[in-house]
Design a protein around this motif. Structure first.
Motif, PDB file in Angstrom:
ATOM      1  N   GLY A   1       0.916  -1.579   0.126  1.00  0.00           N
ATOM      2  CA  GLY A   1       0.308   0.047   0.259  1.00  0.00           C
ATOM      3  C   GLY A   1       0.995   0.981   0.197  1.00  0.00           C
ATOM      4  N   GLY A   2       0.141   2.223   0.214  1.00  0.00           N
ATOM      5  CA  GLY A   2       0.492   3.117  -0.205  1.00  0.00           C
ATOM      6  C   GLY A   2       2.421   3.558   1.337  1.00  0.00           C
ATOM      7  N   THR A   3       1.715   3.440   2.533  1.00  0.00           N
ATOM      8  CA  THR A   3       2.736   3.144   3.403  1.00  0.00           C
ATOM      9  C   THR A   3       3.769   2.739   2.898  1.00  0.00           C
ATOM     10  OG1 THR A   3       0.537   4.044   5.017  1.00  0.00           O
ATOM     11  CG2 THR A   3       2.690   3.170   6.519  1.00  0.00           C
TER      12      THR A   3
ATOM     13  N   HIS B   1       1.728  12.957   4.490  1.00  0.00           N
ATOM     14  CA  HIS B   1       0.749  12.202   4.742  1.00  0.00           C
ATOM     15  C   HIS B   1       1.869  11.984   6.049  1.00  0.00           C
ATOM     16  CE1 HIS B   1      -0.914   8.605   5.654  1.00  0.00           C
ATOM     17  NE2 HIS B   1      -2.477   8.874   5.035  1.00  0.00           N
TER      18      HIS B   1
ATOM     19  N   ASN C   1      -3.735  15.067   0.638  1.00  0.00           N
ATOM     20  CA  ASN C   1      -5.271  13.765   1.266  1.00  0.00           C
ATOM     21  C   ASN C   1      -6.453  15.107   2.305  1.00  0.00           C
ATOM     22  OD1 ASN C   1      -2.368  13.511   2.765  1.00  0.00           O
ATOM     23  ND2 ASN C   1      -4.231  13.098   4.406  1.00  0.00           N
TER      24      ASN C   1
ATOM     25  N   ASP D   1       4.046  11.182  -3.404  1.00  0.00           N
ATOM     26  CA  ASP D   1       3.155  10.916  -3.224  1.00  0.00           C
ATOM     27  C   ASP D   1       2.172  11.089  -3.866  1.00  0.00           C
ATOM     28  OD1 ASP D   1       0.994   9.468  -1.804  1.00  0.00           O
ATOM     29  OD2 ASP D   1       1.818   9.725   0.180  1.00  0.00           O
TER      30      ASP D   1
ATOM     31  N   VAL E   1      -0.378   8.962  -4.123  1.00  0.00           N
ATOM     32  CA  VAL E   1      -1.872   8.270  -3.224  1.00  0.00           C
ATOM     33  C   VAL E   1      -3.232   8.673  -4.492  1.00  0.00           C
ATOM     34  CG1 VAL E   1      -3.010   7.301  -1.335  1.00  0.00           C
ATOM     35  CG2 VAL E   1      -0.862   6.934  -2.034  1.00  0.00           C
ATOM     36  N   GLN E   2      -3.144  10.675  -3.849  1.00  0.00           N
ATOM     37  CA  GLN E   2      -4.351  10.996  -3.697  1.00  0.00           C
ATOM     38  C   GLN E   2      -4.670  11.761  -5.222  1.00  0.00           C
ATOM     39  OE1 GLN E   2      -7.131  10.815  -1.895  1.00  0.00           O
ATOM     40  NE2 GLN E   2      -6.024  10.147  -0.030  1.00  0.00           N
TER      41      GLN E   2
ATOM     42  N   SER F   1      -1.594   4.233  -3.749  1.00  0.00           N
ATOM     43  CA  SER F   1      -2.216   2.910  -2.777  1.00  0.00           C
ATOM     44  C   SER F   1      -3.245   2.819  -3.756  1.00  0.00           C
ATOM     45  CB  SER F   1      -2.598   3.556  -2.033  1.00  0.00           C
ATOM     46  OG  SER F   1      -3.177   2.963  -1.001  1.00  0.00           O
TER      47      SER F   1
ATOM     48  N   HIS G   1      -6.650   1.386  -2.501  1.00  0.00           N
ATOM     49  CA  HIS G   1      -8.084   1.564  -2.093  1.00  0.00           C
ATOM     50  C   HIS G   1      -7.712   3.039  -1.992  1.00  0.00           C
ATOM     51  CE1 HIS G   1      -7.265   3.137   2.711  1.00  0.00           C
ATOM     52  NE2 HIS G   1      -5.620   2.679   2.124  1.00  0.00           N
ATOM     53  N   LYS G   2      -7.579   4.036  -2.738  1.00  0.00           N
ATOM     54  CA  LYS G   2      -8.139   5.466  -2.897  1.00  0.00           C
ATOM     55  C   LYS G   2      -7.937   5.150  -4.749  1.00  0.00           C
ATOM     56  CE  LYS G   2      -5.587   6.333   1.029  1.00  0.00           C
ATOM     57  NZ  LYS G   2      -6.092   6.622   2.198  1.00  0.00           N
TER      58      LYS G   2
END
Ligand code: PLP
Length: 442
Positions: free
Chosen positions: A65-67, A94, A152, A177, A179-180, A204, A206-207
């Motif tokens: 994932g993103g993390t 984040h 985010n 990053d 992710v968003q 990621s 789940h986004k």
């Protein structure tokens, strides 16, 4: 209305994954047929993600994932430094980047490595990182610059191509990053594309309507990355561990669908020029990468619109939401309004309110939103992003993030525009400061 926290799984994504939970459960490293079937599916998904990002298949590393991707980028690049290295990141990141950077600053990459020197760049009041600030912070030992693509909490988009080019001119690698922004803006990482100076990019699942627990890190060819996990030779020795086949398949399908959704922006301005890919708000705002969008001419959403079928429609839906709130509720406003923002995010402050109270009141009416504050030691700390933008703790605590998904409908927005003003009015009746008409710190 909390899609920046997580998105629903799309039915097509679920259907693509389904066989890999039951009948096709092979280990992608096994040489027998079951294993090879799983391997084929993993590589097909890798191709889909690479097509989506306009990069090579070998440049995609699947992670949890993103993390993990953020940590792998920072620790992976800054490993093996014998002399003290310098990392530049921002106060807006984040926690996956912020806390990784703080750990590198405190203890370095490992027992034998020196601590990393870290600079946290400040934000403008609009939530932007100024290219001049990055230029001024660069040092001869700056090895990595990590700046998020879009925030985010506010949705504010950084002038990422320009920032990455500045890092490259100084000989540093550049990580973002993303992710968003994945699935919200087109991403072209090809060697000739607008994002050619980005070396590492986090996404990621789940986004972007894929499952939780899956993500990817784009690592440009020739970037040396040390693994964080030690084990097998998976992912070209960059991320050990048996591949999460079903979720990788889901991520590949989600990337394909996102690609199609972004490409569906068919509406053109009267002059025939293409509209603003990604439906970015405020495209004429400063620091925008001019090649990313051609014009700001956005149509308003037709009254009968259901779910948005492209970013332009999603922006129209979000703008309708924002205008509806601002026109009905006094002492409210948009955080980050002066900057370019992704199509789905609206971070609003409501003076004389505690965001937590509004979030709970809205939840009781079936609306999910996010307060943006983290509960630490029993006290709600104001958002580090909003305080970094210079908002007072009171205003940051009075801010709520609403984030639409590709499935949010016009009807839901209309319903929200009835529920939210009523909830705010009820809560403000209980606020002595509001009743006394006291000014709230900005
Ligand atoms: N980066 C950003 C900008 C995020 O919004 C998130 C999740 O909220 C993450 C990283 C972490 O991603 P994940 O939940 O996949 O670990």
């Amino acid at each position: 209305m909390d899609a920046n926290a997580t998105t629903p799984l799309l039915p097509e994504v679920f259907e693509a994954m389904r066989p890999f939970w039951m009948e096709h459960y092979g280990n992608a490293s096994s040489i027998h047929q079951q294993g090879q079937h799983a391997r084929g599916a993993v590589e097909q998904a890798r191709s889909a993600v690479a097509r989506f990002l306009h990069c090579l298949n070998s440049e995609i590393v699947f992670t949890s994932g993103g993390t993990e991707s953020d940590n792998l980028a920072l620790f992976g690049v800054l490993s093996n430094q014998t002399a003290p290295a310098h990392l530049i990141t921002t106060t807006l990141e984040h926690h996956a980047v912020l806390h990784a950077a703080e750990s590198l600053e405190k203890t370095g990459v490992g027992a034998l490595s020196p601590p990393v020197q870290v600079t946290f760049l400040p934000s403008t009041p609009e939530g932007l990182i100024e290219p001049a600030a990055l230029k001024a912070a660069l040092r001869t030992n700056t090895k990595l610059v990590s700046i998020m693509y879009a925030n985010n909490e506010t949705g504010v988009i950084q002038p990422i191509a320009e920032l990455a080019a500045i890092a490259h001119q100084a000989g540093a690698l550049f990580h973002t990053d993303a992710v968003q922004v994945t699935g919200k803006l087109p991403l072209d990482l090809s060697a000739e594309g607008p994002l050619k100076h980005i070396d590492l990019l986090t996404l990621s699942g789940h986004k972007m309507y894929a499952p939780k627990g899956i993500g990817a890190l784009f690592v440009r060819r020739n970037v040396r990355l040390a693994p964080m996990l030690h084990g097998g030779t998976h992912e070209r020795q960059r991320r050990a561990g048996t591949e999460n086949v079903a979720c990788i398949v889901g991520l590949g399908k989600a990337a394909e669908l996102a690609h199609a959704w972004l490409a569906n922006d068919t509406i053109t301005t009267p002059g025939g020029t293409p509209t603003n890919p990604g439906g970015v708000t405020n495209p004429s705002a400063p620091y925008l990468d001019s090649e990313m969008w051609a014009s700001g001419g956005r149509p308003t959403a037709p009254a009968h619109l259901h779910a948005a079928t492209n970013p332009t429609q999603l922006t129209a839906l979000r703008d309708r939401f924002e205008q509806g709130i601002l026109s009905q509720i006094d002492e409210t406003g948009v955080n980050g309004a002066g900057a370019p923002r992704v199509s789905n995010t609206s971070n609003l402050y409501f003076n004389h309110l505690e965001a937590e109270a509004l979030v709970i009141a809205l939840d009781l009416k079936g609306i999910s939103a996010s307060g943006g504050s983290a509960c630490q030691s029993g006290a709600a700390e104001p958002s580090h992003v909003l305080t970094a933008m210079g908002l007072s703790p009171a205003r940051a605590r009075a801010s709520v993030r609403f984030s639409l998904s590709r499935l949010t409908t016009a009807e839901e927005i209309d319903e929200a525009l009835k529920i939210i003003p009523a909830a705010v009015a009820r809560l403000r009746e209980l606020s002595p400061a509001y009743q006394r008409n006291e000014p709230q710190p900005v």
